[in-house]
Write a protein that holds these residues in place. Structure first.
Motif, PDB file in Angstrom:
ATOM      1  N   SER A  90       0.802  -1.202  -0.113  1.00 40.09           N
ATOM      2  CA  SER A  90      -0.079   0.079   0.088  1.00 40.09           C
ATOM      3  C   SER A  90       0.804   1.244  -0.129  1.00 40.09           C
ATOM      4  CB  SER A  90      -0.842   0.069   1.193  1.00 40.09           C
ATOM      5  OG  SER A  90      -1.649   1.030   1.383  1.00 40.09           O
ATOM      6  N   LEU A  91       1.944   1.087   0.773  1.00 39.95           N
ATOM      7  CA  LEU A  91       2.800   2.411   0.724  1.00 39.95           C
ATOM      8  C   LEU A  91       3.516   2.667  -0.550  1.00 39.95           C
ATOM      9  CD1 LEU A  91       4.686   2.119   4.248  1.00 39.95           C
ATOM     10  CD2 LEU A  91       3.500   4.203   3.614  1.00 39.95           C
ATOM     11  N   ILE A  92       3.942   1.788  -1.198  1.00 41.00           N
ATOM     12  CA  ILE A  92       4.727   2.059  -2.357  1.00 41.00           C
ATOM     13  C   ILE A  92       3.786   2.528  -3.486  1.00 41.00           C
ATOM     14  CG2 ILE A  92       5.735   0.430  -4.345  1.00 41.00           C
ATOM     15  CD1 ILE A  92       6.974  -1.336  -2.142  1.00 41.00           C
ATOM     16  N   ARG A  93       2.562   1.884  -3.488  1.00 41.97           N
ATOM     17  CA  ARG A  93       1.527   2.406  -4.361  1.00 41.97           C
ATOM     18  C   ARG A  93       1.157   3.848  -4.069  1.00 41.97           C
ATOM     19  NH1 ARG A  93      -2.945  -2.214  -4.540  1.00 41.97           N
ATOM     20  NH2 ARG A  93      -3.378  -2.029  -6.563  1.00 41.97           N
ATOM     21  N   ALA A  94       1.086   4.129  -2.950  1.00 39.17           N
ATOM     22  CA  ALA A  94       0.751   5.555  -2.515  1.00 39.17           C
ATOM     23  C   ALA A  94       2.070   6.527  -2.852  1.00 39.17           C
ATOM     24  CB  ALA A  94       0.339   5.764  -0.938  1.00 39.17           C
ATOM     25  N   ILE A  95       3.227   6.148  -2.749  1.00 36.57           N
ATOM     26  CA  ILE A  95       4.318   6.886  -2.907  1.00 36.57           C
ATOM     27  C   ILE A  95       4.607   7.145  -4.338  1.00 36.57           C
ATOM     28  CG2 ILE A  95       6.773   6.881  -2.750  1.00 36.57           C
ATOM     29  CD1 ILE A  95       6.661   5.242  -0.017  1.00 36.57           C
ATOM     30  N   PHE A  96       4.299   5.971  -5.061  1.00 36.51           N
ATOM     31  CA  PHE A  96       4.456   6.146  -6.583  1.00 36.51           C
ATOM     32  C   PHE A  96       3.456   6.828  -7.086  1.00 36.51           C
ATOM     33  CE2 PHE A  96       7.810   2.639  -7.184  1.00 36.51           C
ATOM     34  CZ  PHE A  96       8.921   3.583  -7.197  1.00 36.51           C
ATOM     35  N   SER A  97       2.365   7.052  -6.524  1.00 40.56           N
ATOM     36  CA  SER A  97       1.117   8.098  -7.187  1.00 40.56           C
ATOM     37  C   SER A  97       1.644   9.478  -6.967  1.00 40.56           C
ATOM     38  CB  SER A  97      -0.123   7.675  -6.423  1.00 40.56           C
ATOM     39  OG  SER A  97      -0.209   8.026  -5.153  1.00 40.56           O
ATOM     40  N   GLN A  98       2.528   9.952  -6.241  1.00 37.76           N
ATOM     41  CA  GLN A  98       2.703  11.194  -5.753  1.00 37.76           C
ATOM     42  C   GLN A  98       3.656  11.908  -6.932  1.00 37.76           C
ATOM     43  OE1 GLN A  98       0.877  12.643  -3.631  1.00 37.76           O
ATOM     44  NE2 GLN A  98       0.020  10.604  -3.421  1.00 37.76           N
ATOM     45  N   PRO A  99       3.776  13.394  -6.947  1.00 38.38           N
ATOM     46  CA  PRO A  99       4.973  13.881  -7.781  1.00 38.38           C
ATOM     47  C   PRO A  99       6.213  13.449  -7.189  1.00 38.38           C
ATOM     48  CG  PRO A  99       3.175  15.482  -7.178  1.00 38.38           C
ATOM     49  CD  PRO A  99       2.858  14.286  -6.385  1.00 38.38           C
ATOM     50  N   PHE A 100       7.475  13.522  -7.883  1.00 38.39           N
ATOM     51  CA  PHE A 100       8.688  13.161  -7.441  1.00 38.39           C
ATOM     52  C   PHE A 100       9.552  14.461  -7.794  1.00 38.39           C
ATOM     53  CE2 PHE A 100       8.140  12.457 -12.029  1.00 38.39           C
ATOM     54  CZ  PHE A 100       9.314  12.834 -12.596  1.00 38.39           C
ATOM     55  N   VAL A 101      10.810  14.330  -7.145  1.00 38.18           N
ATOM     56  CA  VAL A 101      11.669  15.395  -7.478  1.00 38.18           C
ATOM     57  C   VAL A 101      13.159  14.628  -7.908  1.00 38.18           C
ATOM     58  CG1 VAL A 101      11.081  16.929  -5.684  1.00 38.18           C
ATOM     59  CG2 VAL A 101      12.609  14.897  -5.242  1.00 38.18           C
ATOM     60  N   ARG A 164      10.216   7.087   1.851  1.00 40.13           N
ATOM     61  CA  ARG A 164      10.540   7.499   0.303  1.00 40.13           C
ATOM     62  C   ARG A 164      11.084   6.303  -0.517  1.00 40.13           C
ATOM     63  NH1 ARG A 164      14.836  12.246   2.327  1.00 40.13           N
ATOM     64  NH2 ARG A 164      13.099  13.468   3.679  1.00 40.13           N
ATOM     65  N   ILE A 165      11.066   6.432  -1.800  1.00 37.84           N
ATOM     66  CA  ILE A 165      11.636   5.570  -2.586  1.00 37.84           C
ATOM     67  C   ILE A 165      12.640   6.399  -3.413  1.00 37.84           C
ATOM     68  CG2 ILE A 165      11.355   4.172  -4.701  1.00 37.84           C
ATOM     69  CD1 ILE A 165       8.645   3.457  -3.377  1.00 37.84           C
ATOM     70  N   GLY A 166      13.992   5.990  -3.548  1.00 34.76           N
ATOM     71  CA  GLY A 166      14.837   6.671  -4.500  1.00 34.76           C
ATOM     72  C   GLY A 166      15.730   5.585  -5.585  1.00 34.76           C
ATOM     73  N   ILE A 167      15.452   6.226  -6.657  1.00 31.17           N
ATOM     74  CA  ILE A 167      15.759   5.266  -7.798  1.00 31.17           C
ATOM     75  C   ILE A 167      17.009   6.191  -8.748  1.00 31.17           C
ATOM     76  CG2 ILE A 167      15.391   4.135  -9.967  1.00 31.17           C
ATOM     77  CD1 ILE A 167      12.616   3.617  -8.739  1.00 31.17           C
ATOM     78  N   ALA A 168      17.920   5.617  -8.815  1.00 28.39           N
ATOM     79  CA  ALA A 168      19.119   6.529  -9.721  1.00 28.39           C
ATOM     80  C   ALA A 168      18.853   6.466 -11.086  1.00 28.39           C
ATOM     81  CB  ALA A 168      20.413   5.582  -9.468  1.00 28.39           C
ATOM     82  N   ALA A 169      19.256   7.619 -11.820  1.00 33.72           N
ATOM     83  CA  ALA A 169      19.191   7.476 -13.237  1.00 33.72           C
ATOM     84  C   ALA A 169      19.140   6.433 -14.066  1.00 33.72           C
ATOM     85  CB  ALA A 169      19.747   8.786 -13.766  1.00 33.72           C
ATOM     86  N   ASP A 170      20.025   5.475 -13.501  1.00 36.38           N
ATOM     87  CA  ASP A 170      20.332   4.121 -14.193  1.00 36.38           C
ATOM     88  C   ASP A 170      19.691   3.061 -14.242  1.00 36.38           C
ATOM     89  OD1 ASP A 170      21.271   3.491 -12.057  1.00 36.38           O
ATOM     90  OD2 ASP A 170      23.324   3.297 -12.363  1.00 36.38           O
ATOM     91  N   GLY A 171      18.425   3.498 -13.247  1.00 33.37           N
ATOM     92  CA  GLY A 171      17.264   2.456 -13.008  1.00 33.37           C
ATOM     93  C   GLY A 171      17.847   1.547 -11.582  1.00 33.37           C
ATOM     94  N   VAL A 172      18.786   1.822 -10.960  1.00 38.81           N
ATOM     95  CA  VAL A 172      19.066   1.095  -9.882  1.00 38.81           C
ATOM     96  C   VAL A 172      18.304   1.810  -8.573  1.00 38.81           C
ATOM     97  CG1 VAL A 172      20.961   0.789  -8.075  1.00 38.81           C
ATOM     98  CG2 VAL A 172      21.292   0.496 -10.331  1.00 38.81           C
TER      99      VAL A 172
END
Length: 180
Positions: A90-101, A164-172
């Motif tokens: 549920s958290l992951i789905r809610a987090i990814f439904s938000q704007p990102f930076v 928070r979820i953080g993903i690098a530009a290379d997809g890691v």
């Protein structure tokens, strides 16, 4: 316009909130889609596939609360209030439904959800407000990104501790954690 904001490492350049997923680099969009597809199954075990896409596993706690070698799915279950991983999904789905930076730290670029974990409690101006940050919706979205165990705590600004979820530009996939 990018800003240097509290909540980052000295020298971080953090973008304003971004809602357009088309602006994500292809590797970031792919891993985000894999994570969300795993969540759609309703089974936390399905997250093993996107977790194992990385050479190293994402971090699930800033403080190193989990010893090396611990099964990542068992960690996600332990972090979930229900101990089965449903809160995690549920958290992951809610987090990814938000704007990102977009966070630029030296040569490294990260994409972090939700944007409000790095931005002031309320939209800074009408431009941010028009980017789907209407106050009531924004406040409700914030609470959906907080683990049940973190509800009684708040950070130095009095805001809830967002996961928070953080993903690098290379997809890691670098992390899925709650701010300390």
């Amino acid at each position: 316009m990018n800003r240097k904001l509290k909540g980052g490492v000295a020298g971080d350049v953090i973008s304003p909130p971004i809602v357009d997923l088309a602006l994500l680099p292809a590797p970031v969009a792919r891993i985000r889609d894999k994570i969300l597809a795993a969540c759609e199954t309703g089974d936390v075990e399905a997250l093993r596939i996107p977790i194992d896409w990385n050479e190293t596993r994402p971090l699930f706690a800033k403080s190193g609360a989990f010893k090396a070698g611990t099964d990542p799915i068992e960690i996600l279950k332990a972090l979930s209030f229900d101990r089965k991983g449903r809160e995690t999904i549920s958290l992951i789905r809610a987090i990814f439904s938000q704007p990102f930076v977009k966070i630029v730290r030296g040569p490294t670029t990260l994409y972090e959800w939700p944007a409000f974990a790095r931005h002031p409690q309320t939209p800074a101006d009408e431009t941010e407000a028009s980017a789907r940050w209407a106050s009531a919706r924004w406040a409700s979205a914030r609470w959906r990104c907080v683990r049940f165990a973190d509800l009684p705590r708040s950070n130095a600004e009095g805001r809830p501790h967002a996961t928070r979820i953080g993903i690098a530009a290379d997809g890691v996939w670098h992390y899925f954690w709650t701010e300390d």
